[in-house]
Design a protein around this motif. Sequence first.
Motif, PDB file in Angstrom:
ATOM      1  N   VAL A 160      -0.503 -22.864  22.284  1.00 44.96           N
ATOM      2  CA  VAL A 160       0.859 -23.405  22.277  1.00 44.96           C
ATOM      3  C   VAL A 160       1.315 -23.668  23.708  1.00 44.96           C
ATOM      4  O   VAL A 160       1.976 -24.663  24.003  1.00 44.96           O
ATOM      5  CB  VAL A 160       1.827 -22.436  21.563  1.00 44.96           C
ATOM      6  N   GLU A 161       0.921 -22.786  24.627  1.00 46.37           N
ATOM      7  CA  GLU A 161       1.333 -22.922  26.019  1.00 46.37           C
ATOM      8  C   GLU A 161       0.856 -24.239  26.624  1.00 46.37           C
ATOM      9  O   GLU A 161       1.569 -24.862  27.414  1.00 46.37           O
ATOM     10  CB  GLU A 161       0.798 -21.756  26.848  1.00 46.37           C
ATOM     11  N   LEU A 205       3.117 -26.960  25.379  1.00 45.46           N
ATOM     12  CA  LEU A 205       4.424 -26.856  26.025  1.00 45.46           C
ATOM     13  C   LEU A 205       4.362 -27.375  27.464  1.00 45.46           C
ATOM     14  O   LEU A 205       5.269 -28.079  27.916  1.00 45.46           O
ATOM     15  CB  LEU A 205       4.890 -25.398  26.035  1.00 45.46           C
ATOM     16  N   LYS A 234       9.451 -22.803  25.456  1.00 49.34           N
ATOM     17  CA  LYS A 234       8.737 -22.245  24.306  1.00 49.34           C
ATOM     18  C   LYS A 234       9.586 -22.240  23.049  1.00 49.34           C
ATOM     19  O   LYS A 234       9.107 -22.508  21.956  1.00 49.34           O
ATOM     20  CB  LYS A 234       8.261 -20.831  24.615  1.00 49.34           C
ATOM     21  N   TYR A 292       9.072 -23.596  18.505  1.00 46.47           N
ATOM     22  CA  TYR A 292       9.311 -22.848  17.269  1.00 46.47           C
ATOM     23  C   TYR A 292      10.606 -23.250  16.571  1.00 46.47           C
ATOM     24  O   TYR A 292      10.854 -22.823  15.447  1.00 46.47           O
ATOM     25  CB  TYR A 292       9.250 -21.343  17.560  1.00 46.47           C
TER      26      TYR A 292
END
Length: 198
Positions: A28-29, A32, A39, A43
Motif C-alpha cells: 500500500v505504501e 501511496l 495513508k 482506506y
Amino acid sequence: MKRVHKKEDIVKVGLDIVLSKGFNATGVEAILKKANIPKGSFYNFFSSKEDFALEIIDQFFADRVEILQPIFNSESLPPLARIKKSFETIMSVFEDNDCSKGCLLGNLGLEMSDHFEKVRQRLEQSLQSWTTELSGLLLRAQKEQTIPADMDVEMLAENLISSFQGALLRSKVKKSTEPLKNFIHLYFDVFLSRREGQ
C-alpha cells in the motif's frame, strides 16, 4: 507534485504498479508514494487490499474493452479478422511495454486465485465476458461458413483465450513476442484458415 484525490486516480496508479511488480509485491505504501496521498485516503476508498484488487481488475477490463470494442464492432472486417486483430492489438501493447507487464487477468489468476475467492470470481467474470464476446464473433463466422458448422464456438473462444494467455506468459519469460506471433499464425493462418475445396 500534484496530489491525487480521486478514487479512480488511485486505482490507475495502483494498476500500473501491480502490472509491473505483481500484487503481493506491491505494498500500500508504494501506491501511496506514487500517488502522493496520505495513508488515510487509501482506506477511505478501499476497505482492504483485496477490495483494491477487485477495483484494479475492473479498471483493467474497462481499459481493455475501450481498446478492443471498436475492433469487435468493426463491420468493415469479417469476424475472424476482428478476433485476429484484437489479439494483435494486445500483442502490440505488450511489445510497447518492452515485453513486460502482460495481462492483469492472467497475472492475478496465477498469483491470487488459490488464496482470494472474491478476486478469483471477478477474474472469472472478466474472462467469461471476453469469452462471450469472442463466441459471438465465432458464431457469425460459423454462419458465414468460414469455420465448421459443428465447431463448439464457446469452447473455441475459451481455448483461444487460454492459449493466448499461455503464449503471453511464454513471451514474458522469453522477452520476445515470438510466442504470441506463433499463436496468431497457428490459429488464424493454419487452424482456422479456410481452405478452398475442403
